[in-house]
Design an enzyme around this catalytic site. Structure first.
Site, PDB file in Angstrom:
ATOM      1  N   HIS A 195       0.832  -1.209   0.000  1.00  0.00           N
ATOM      2  CA  HIS A 195       0.000   0.000   0.000  1.00  0.00           C
ATOM      3  C   HIS A 195       0.863   1.255   0.000  1.00  0.00           C
ATOM      4  O   HIS A 195       0.467   2.289  -0.517  1.00  0.00           O
ATOM      5  CB  HIS A 195      -0.987  -0.025   1.163  1.00  0.00           C
ATOM      6  CG  HIS A 195      -2.086  -1.007   0.918  1.00  0.00           C
ATOM      7  ND1 HIS A 195      -2.094  -2.267   1.464  1.00  0.00           N
ATOM      8  CD2 HIS A 195      -3.172  -0.929   0.124  1.00  0.00           C
ATOM      9  CE1 HIS A 195      -3.151  -2.922   1.025  1.00  0.00           C
ATOM     10  NE2 HIS A 195      -3.825  -2.139   0.228  1.00  0.00           N
ATOM     11  N   ARG A 302     -10.575   4.167  -1.897  1.00  0.00           N
ATOM     12  CA  ARG A 302     -10.086   3.410  -0.729  1.00  0.00           C
ATOM     13  C   ARG A 302     -10.359   4.243   0.524  1.00  0.00           C
ATOM     14  O   ARG A 302      -9.496   5.002   0.979  1.00  0.00           O
ATOM     15  CB  ARG A 302      -8.581   3.163  -0.857  1.00  0.00           C
ATOM     16  CG  ARG A 302      -8.179   2.174  -1.939  1.00  0.00           C
ATOM     17  CD  ARG A 302      -6.666   1.981  -1.934  1.00  0.00           C
ATOM     18  NE  ARG A 302      -6.238   0.786  -2.619  1.00  0.00           N
ATOM     19  CZ  ARG A 302      -5.762   0.754  -3.870  1.00  0.00           C
ATOM     20  NH1 ARG A 302      -5.667   1.850  -4.566  1.00  0.00           N
ATOM     21  NH2 ARG A 302      -5.382  -0.395  -4.410  1.00  0.00           N
ATOM     22  N   ARG A 338     -15.489   1.993  -1.610  1.00  0.00           N
ATOM     23  CA  ARG A 338     -15.224   0.728  -0.918  1.00  0.00           C
ATOM     24  C   ARG A 338     -15.251   0.971   0.585  1.00  0.00           C
ATOM     25  O   ARG A 338     -14.694   1.953   1.071  1.00  0.00           O
ATOM     26  CB  ARG A 338     -13.861   0.191  -1.336  1.00  0.00           C
ATOM     27  CG  ARG A 338     -13.571  -1.168  -0.704  1.00  0.00           C
ATOM     28  CD  ARG A 338     -12.280  -1.749  -1.200  1.00  0.00           C
ATOM     29  NE  ARG A 338     -11.138  -1.064  -0.644  1.00  0.00           N
ATOM     30  CZ  ARG A 338      -9.877  -1.371  -0.933  1.00  0.00           C
ATOM     31  NH1 ARG A 338      -9.630  -2.342  -1.793  1.00  0.00           N
ATOM     32  NH2 ARG A 338      -8.873  -0.730  -0.392  1.00  0.00           N
ATOM     33  N   GLU A 441     -10.848 -10.980  -4.267  1.00  0.00           N
ATOM     34  CA  GLU A 441      -9.414 -10.855  -3.990  1.00  0.00           C
ATOM     35  C   GLU A 441      -8.910 -11.978  -3.085  1.00  0.00           C
ATOM     36  O   GLU A 441      -7.766 -11.984  -2.667  1.00  0.00           O
ATOM     37  CB  GLU A 441      -9.091  -9.481  -3.404  1.00  0.00           C
ATOM     38  CG  GLU A 441      -9.945  -9.048  -2.242  1.00  0.00           C
ATOM     39  CD  GLU A 441      -9.671  -7.606  -1.810  1.00  0.00           C
ATOM     40  OE1 GLU A 441      -8.675  -7.006  -2.233  1.00  0.00           O
ATOM     41  OE2 GLU A 441     -10.479  -7.096  -1.010  1.00  0.00           O
ATOM     42  N   ASN A 464      -4.217  -7.235  -6.512  1.00  0.00           N
ATOM     43  CA  ASN A 464      -3.089  -7.125  -5.569  1.00  0.00           C
ATOM     44  C   ASN A 464      -3.186  -8.197  -4.485  1.00  0.00           C
ATOM     45  O   ASN A 464      -2.230  -8.902  -4.192  1.00  0.00           O
ATOM     46  CB  ASN A 464      -3.062  -5.752  -4.896  1.00  0.00           C
ATOM     47  CG  ASN A 464      -3.074  -4.632  -5.903  1.00  0.00           C
ATOM     48  OD1 ASN A 464      -2.663  -4.831  -7.033  1.00  0.00           O
ATOM     49  ND2 ASN A 464      -3.559  -3.469  -5.513  1.00  0.00           N
ATOM     50  N   ASP A 465      -4.360  -8.283  -3.889  1.00  0.00           N
ATOM     51  CA  ASP A 465      -4.532  -9.290  -2.843  1.00  0.00           C
ATOM     52  C   ASP A 465      -4.732 -10.679  -3.429  1.00  0.00           C
ATOM     53  O   ASP A 465      -4.309 -11.668  -2.842  1.00  0.00           O
ATOM     54  CB  ASP A 465      -5.716  -8.918  -1.939  1.00  0.00           C
ATOM     55  CG  ASP A 465      -5.293  -7.895  -0.893  1.00  0.00           C
ATOM     56  OD1 ASP A 465      -4.214  -8.069  -0.310  1.00  0.00           O
ATOM     57  OD2 ASP A 465      -6.022  -6.910  -0.687  1.00  0.00           O
ATOM     58  N   ARG A 475       2.446  -9.235   0.163  1.00  0.00           N
ATOM     59  CA  ARG A 475       2.673  -8.196  -0.842  1.00  0.00           C
ATOM     60  C   ARG A 475       3.531  -7.048  -0.337  1.00  0.00           C
ATOM     61  O   ARG A 475       4.012  -6.230  -1.115  1.00  0.00           O
ATOM     62  CB  ARG A 475       1.334  -7.667  -1.370  1.00  0.00           C
ATOM     63  CG  ARG A 475       0.487  -7.031  -0.315  1.00  0.00           C
ATOM     64  CD  ARG A 475      -0.924  -6.757  -0.792  1.00  0.00           C
ATOM     65  NE  ARG A 475      -1.094  -5.451  -1.372  1.00  0.00           N
ATOM     66  CZ  ARG A 475      -2.277  -4.875  -1.579  1.00  0.00           C
ATOM     67  NH1 ARG A 475      -3.387  -5.522  -1.258  1.00  0.00           N
ATOM     68  NH2 ARG A 475      -2.361  -3.689  -2.105  1.00  0.00           N
ATOM     69  N   CYS A 512      -9.523  -3.667 -10.352  1.00  0.00           N
ATOM     70  CA  CYS A 512      -9.037  -2.404  -9.793  1.00  0.00           C
ATOM     71  C   CYS A 512      -7.689  -2.550  -9.085  1.00  0.00           C
ATOM     72  O   CYS A 512      -7.233  -1.633  -8.420  1.00  0.00           O
ATOM     73  CB  CYS A 512     -10.069  -1.798  -8.842  1.00  0.00           C
ATOM     74  SG  CYS A 512     -10.410  -2.837  -7.416  1.00  0.00           S
TER      75      CYS A 512
HETATM   76  C1  PEP Z   1      -6.446  -5.175  -4.486  1.00  0.00           C
HETATM   77  O1  PEP Z   1      -6.248  -5.938  -3.540  1.00  0.00           O
HETATM   78  O2  PEP Z   1      -6.130  -5.436  -5.653  1.00  0.00           O
HETATM   79  C2  PEP Z   1      -7.078  -3.868  -4.262  1.00  0.00           C
HETATM   80  C3  PEP Z   1      -7.453  -3.114  -5.270  1.00  0.00           C
HETATM   81  O3  PEP Z   1      -7.220  -3.445  -2.986  1.00  0.00           O
HETATM   82  P1  PEP Z   1      -6.017  -2.941  -2.056  1.00  0.00           P
HETATM   83  O4  PEP Z   1      -4.813  -2.766  -2.939  1.00  0.00           O
HETATM   84  O5  PEP Z   1      -6.462  -1.676  -1.443  1.00  0.00           O
HETATM   85  O6  PEP Z   1      -5.871  -4.048  -1.089  1.00  0.00           O
HETATM   86 MG    MG Z   2      -7.213  -5.604  -1.651  1.00  0.00          MG
END
Ligand code: PEP
Ligand code: MG
Length: 578
Positions: A195, A302, A338, A441, A464-465, A475, A512
């Site tokens: 993040h 977010r 979200r 995710e 991402n998750d 991550r 996303c």
């Molecule tokens: C993700 O996990 O891809 C996502 C968009 O949410 P975040 O990066 O805020 O966990």
């Molecule tokens: Mg996420």
């Protein structure tokens, strides 16, 4: 002497300027007792180190003045000199050495932590943040106390961009740089989809993370070249390298301004397929940048960032105003809000001690996002009411993070009904028909989509998750960043499956995560059937450029064949050639 450091590219572009070191990692020093008769010597050691730092700062100030450097540098130096001269810091250190007979380094760090804790209680955010300056001053004194060798003289910059060099920063820390004018961003820790990196990317300046040793090898005001696209930092470059990079920087800026012409172009592929390009934002002011690049809506707000860097939770009205501000920036366009995805590496001071993943030894698998919200119904209801109210002013979609269990959807639906009933009771205007979506995710959700498709109006893939949990790779951990692979066949299988299932059920599916903003992956994702991309505004026009040049009818069959492969290297090769 010129040398270069390599890390993980987070955000492209080139910055040329001077290093501004930021400390955050706890300064670790040994603790030992000094003999009674040596206490005087220890105090003298401290005084000498303080005097040496005062002289360093004076020299820096004179150098800055002679070179006519910009105001920020002089302001930093003055502030640091003031902190160093403040008896509130140094008297406490002397007392600790005298009373507890401890070494000067340890006493200094103890006193620093006490001072920093006091700064945390200040209401004024600017003053609160000055604690990092204390840290930097203390670090200078420590360096002298510990007899760290003076480094070879390097070229020092007095103008150009400020390039922040930090060891590790939380997303909340990083967010605070948003208001400062900085040219680039480098950290030792972190990986490209942490993040922290995501926030850095949203600044739209060159950024590289996972540098490992930058913080230790670089000194304040060193001349730096940061190449964000290649993940390279050049320290103390000579004139020839500087010239070459100045030229590259100008070329990149030209390309970028040319891309601005695409702002109003319709985003359609060569064969006429409409692709929607939306923006990810962290805070309401980001919506302006999203508009500037022609985003067709907000694909991911977010909201947890509204909860960071403050001591109390945002009230319902405060949240409502923040959400409404974004909704009003995008009249008639979708705004996907979200719900709170706090926990793991995203920390809110006001929620400390209430779970949220902090205490857990494995926070990414802990009480984060919807798991946390369902344990805090009052907090969740407050946010739901704020979103429902803001939805009255535009087209809001409510998005729930980290869903894995059907009961979580059922409980969320029940709480939404409760929030609506509360608003009805107070005759508050809100959107009765708000759309509800879920982030896909967690692999379990992607593997078992039926119940999600039946209960939700839309899905959004959080790559991402999804990558983190599919590959069991944290991550945010730079030591396993090389294993974090968006092109792992298992990841692509889950994304492909989600897109296909959504298509069959008539439920829109967006993506996303950071994959949506990576131009190297645009053709692949188009071929997999993705038609809704959401990314940071800085990436949007580059992705649009890719879309305008792509033929989805040709990509579809090619990608279908490609996804049958299970050899990552072969797959990678073919993706590059798509
Ligand atoms: C993700 O996990 O891809 C996502 C968009 O949410 P975040 O990066 O805020 O966990
Ligand atoms: Mg996420």
């Amino acid at each position: 002497m010129t040398f270069s450091l390599h890390g993980l590219a987070v955000s492209g572009g080139i910055a040329i300027g001077r290093a501004q070191l930021i400390s955050h990692a706890l300064l670790e020093v040994a603790q030992y007792q000094v003999r009674e008769k040596d206490v005087g010597g220890e105090l003298q050691r401290l005084d000498e180190a303080i005097a040496a730092v005062a002289a360093e700062l004076n020299a820096l100030r004179a150098e800055a003045r002679n070179a006519g450097s910009p105001g920020e540098l002089a302001a930093f130096v003055d502030l640091h000199a003031m902190i160093l001269a403040d008896p509130a810091l140094t008297d406490g250190v002397r007392a600790l050495i005298a009373e507890r007979r401890c070494n000067a380094e340890w006493a200094l760090v103890q006193q620093m932590q006490e001072a920093m804790a006091q700064f945390d209680t200040f209401e004024d955010a600017y003053l609160r943040e000055r604690k990092h300056d204390i840290e930097q001053v203390v670090e200078r004194v420590l360096r002298i106390l510990q007899g760290k060798p003076k480094r070879v003289a390097r070229r020092k910059a007095t103008e150009g961009d400020l390039i922040v060099v930090a060891n590790d920063l939380s997303p909340a820390d990083t967010l605070q740089f948003k208001t400062l004018k900085i040219g680039g961003f480098v950290t030792d820790m972190g990986s490209a989809t942490s993040h922290t990196a995501i926030v850095a990317r949203s600044f739209d300046i060159p950024a590289v993370v996972g540098m490992r040793e930058a913080r230790a090898l670089i000194q304040d005001d060193d001349v730096l070249i940061l190449d964000g696209a290649r993940g390279v930092l050049i320290v103390d470059p000579d004139a020839r390298i500087l010239d070459e990079y100045r030229l590259r920087k100008t070329t990149l800026e030209l390309e970028r301004s040319k891309r601005m012409r695409l702002k109003t172009a319709r985003s359609v592929t060569l064969d006429g397929e409409k692709v929607s390009l939306e923006a990810n934002i962290e805070l309401p002011p980001d919506a302006e940048r999203a508009k500037e690049v022609g985003a067709e809506g907000i694909g991911l707000f977010r909201t947890e960032f509204l909860f960071m860097n403050r001591d109390e939770l945002p009230t319902e009205d405060e949240q409502f105003e923040a959400y409404r501000q974004v909704v009003k920036s995008f009249p008639g366009k979708p705004v996907t809000i979200r719900t709170l995805d706090i926990g793991a590496d995203k920390e809110a001071r006001a929620l400390r001690g209430r779970g949220g993943g902090y205490a857990s030894s494995n926070p990414a698998l802990g009480l984060r996002a919807i798991r946390f919200c369902l344990t805090e119904p009052q907090l969740f209801l407050t946010q739901l009411r704020a979103v429902l109210r803001a939805a009255h002013y535009g087209r809001v979609r409510l998005l729930i993070p980290m869903l894995a269990h059907v009961q979580q959807i059922e409980q969320t639906l029940a709480l939404i009904e409760q929030a609506k009933a509360q608003l009805r009771a107070t005759r508050c205007k809100f959107d009765e028909d708000i759309e509800l979506g879920g982030m896909i995710e967690i692999p379990a959700a992607a593997l078992m989509l039926g119940p999600f498709l039946r209960r939700l109006d839309f899905l959004s893939i959080g790559s991402n998750d999804l990558i983190q949990y599919t590959l069991a790779v944290d991550r945010a951990d730079s030591s396993v960043a090389h294993l974090y692979d968006p092109l792992h066949p298992a990841v692509l299988f889950l994304i492909g499956k989600t897109l296909q299932a959504g298509r069959q059920a008539g439920v829109p599916v967006a993506l996303c995560g950071e994959m949506a903003g990576d131009p190297k992956l645009t053709r692949l994702l188009l071929g997999m059937g993705l038609r809704q991309f959401s990314m940071h505004p800085a990436q949007l026009l580059e992705i649009k450029q890719e879309i305008l040049m792509a033929d989805s009818s040709r990509l579809g069959p090619l990608v279908t064949r490609l996804l049958k492969l299970d050899e990552p290297e072969k797959m990678r090769e073919l993706i590059a050639r798509l």
